[in-house]
Enzyme design. Sequence first.
Site, PDB file in Angstrom:
ATOM      1  N   GLY A 351       0.812  -1.202   0.000  1.00  0.00           N
ATOM      2  CA  GLY A 351       0.000   0.000   0.000  1.00  0.00           C
ATOM      3  C   GLY A 351       0.851   1.260   0.000  1.00  0.00           C
ATOM      4  N   HIS A 353       2.023   3.187   2.439  1.00  0.00           N
ATOM      5  CA  HIS A 353       3.187   3.182   3.321  1.00  0.00           C
ATOM      6  C   HIS A 353       4.318   2.363   2.720  1.00  0.00           C
ATOM      7  CE1 HIS A 353       5.487   2.358   7.129  1.00  0.00           C
ATOM      8  NE2 HIS A 353       5.212   3.643   7.310  1.00  0.00           N
ATOM      9  N   CYS A 354       3.978   1.296   2.037  1.00  0.00           N
ATOM     10  CA  CYS A 354       4.986   0.404   1.464  1.00  0.00           C
ATOM     11  C   CYS A 354       5.801   1.062   0.358  1.00  0.00           C
ATOM     12  CB  CYS A 354       4.328  -0.848   0.897  1.00  0.00           C
ATOM     13  SG  CYS A 354       3.374  -1.820   2.079  1.00  0.00           S
ATOM     14  N   ILE A 355       5.233   2.044  -0.344  1.00  0.00           N
ATOM     15  CA  ILE A 355       5.922   2.631  -1.491  1.00  0.00           C
ATOM     16  C   ILE A 355       6.617   3.950  -1.135  1.00  0.00           C
ATOM     17  CG2 ILE A 355       4.310   1.533  -3.074  1.00  0.00           C
ATOM     18  CD1 ILE A 355       3.047   4.298  -3.587  1.00  0.00           C
TER      19      ILE A 355
END
Length: 368
Positions: A351, A353-355
Amino acid sequence: MTQLIQIQGEHPLAGPPANGFFSIPVRTPQSDGLTMPAEWEEHDACWMVWPCSRECFKGVLPEAKQTYAEVARAIADFEPVYMLVNPEQWTEARNLLGSAVTLVKATCFDSWARDSAPTFVRDKKGKVAGIDWVFTGWGHYPITGPCDEGMAIEILRHLSMRRYTAPFILEGGSIHVDGKGTLITTEQCLLDPKRNAGYTKADFETLFKTYLGIDTVLWLANGLEGDETTGHVDILATFARPGLILLNNCIDPDDANFAVTQDAKQRLAGAVDACGKAIEIAEIPQPAPQKWNGERMDLSYINFYIPNGAIIMSSFNDPADDQAKEIMQQVFPNRTIVQIPSLPLFAGGGGIHCITQQQPSGTALPPF
């Protein structure tokens, strides 16, 4: 100044030790007075990586690029954004991102900056450095090709910033900190034998103290169903401020995430942080399950980014979208809440936060 780190288990680079322990003399952030700030503290920038892996995004790469661009432009309204881009994708990225995002040429194989970019630490004088964790493409997967294990080096070289190399496997999405000495993570991820074989909780607590300045670790059990990283905490729970944790709340007893939620609540109910304060929980509703290519996506509103003055969070064309946004505004009353449709990201395995990866405000410590 160096520290001697003694760990029981298998060194991710050197293999198993002869006597069951290995000791490494290293220069560490703790020895130089650096700790990891909370994500809500002031940033100098956000780092991202332009998506380039068709295998990762399983038929939605064009849609993922559009979503990356929308996230990057939204963050750029609040703080500078740097996007690492392969040279052959430069024109495409520039056209989709516009002039608000700064492009940086780099060699990229994937696009999850949270896990492959450095984790930044800062001292009391505002000097900033980066930690380069061992990154093996989430450890538990057989690596069939190159991953972005060199991404932290590229970013820190671009910043002319000090780099601390860590002797163990870790991804940024597997931890959250409150900036006051408390960290939250999951046993499923950190104790994965294909990441750091033989490491114990005590080993990690020592390492978190040494590299991030952590005094208290809150251990949850498992991550959400469908999480390809096997238990990253940033899809399940995060700090909103010291003493307050936002938790993905599954209320369907027939959903595998119900047991995950209940176990997390029980563990946090009796927990205290590094300052001795009891942990409070704010529940965020879980969106309804959705599948892509026959596999469940690990949809969650918890996986958001906190730029200066804002929250950039997901929506899923779900009835809970509005409720999740309202709760987020109650928790962060002084921040602008921006919601972005994010299904293409979760189809790829993560999501918002992951990118993203925040660079806290401060002056770069020079390289060793």
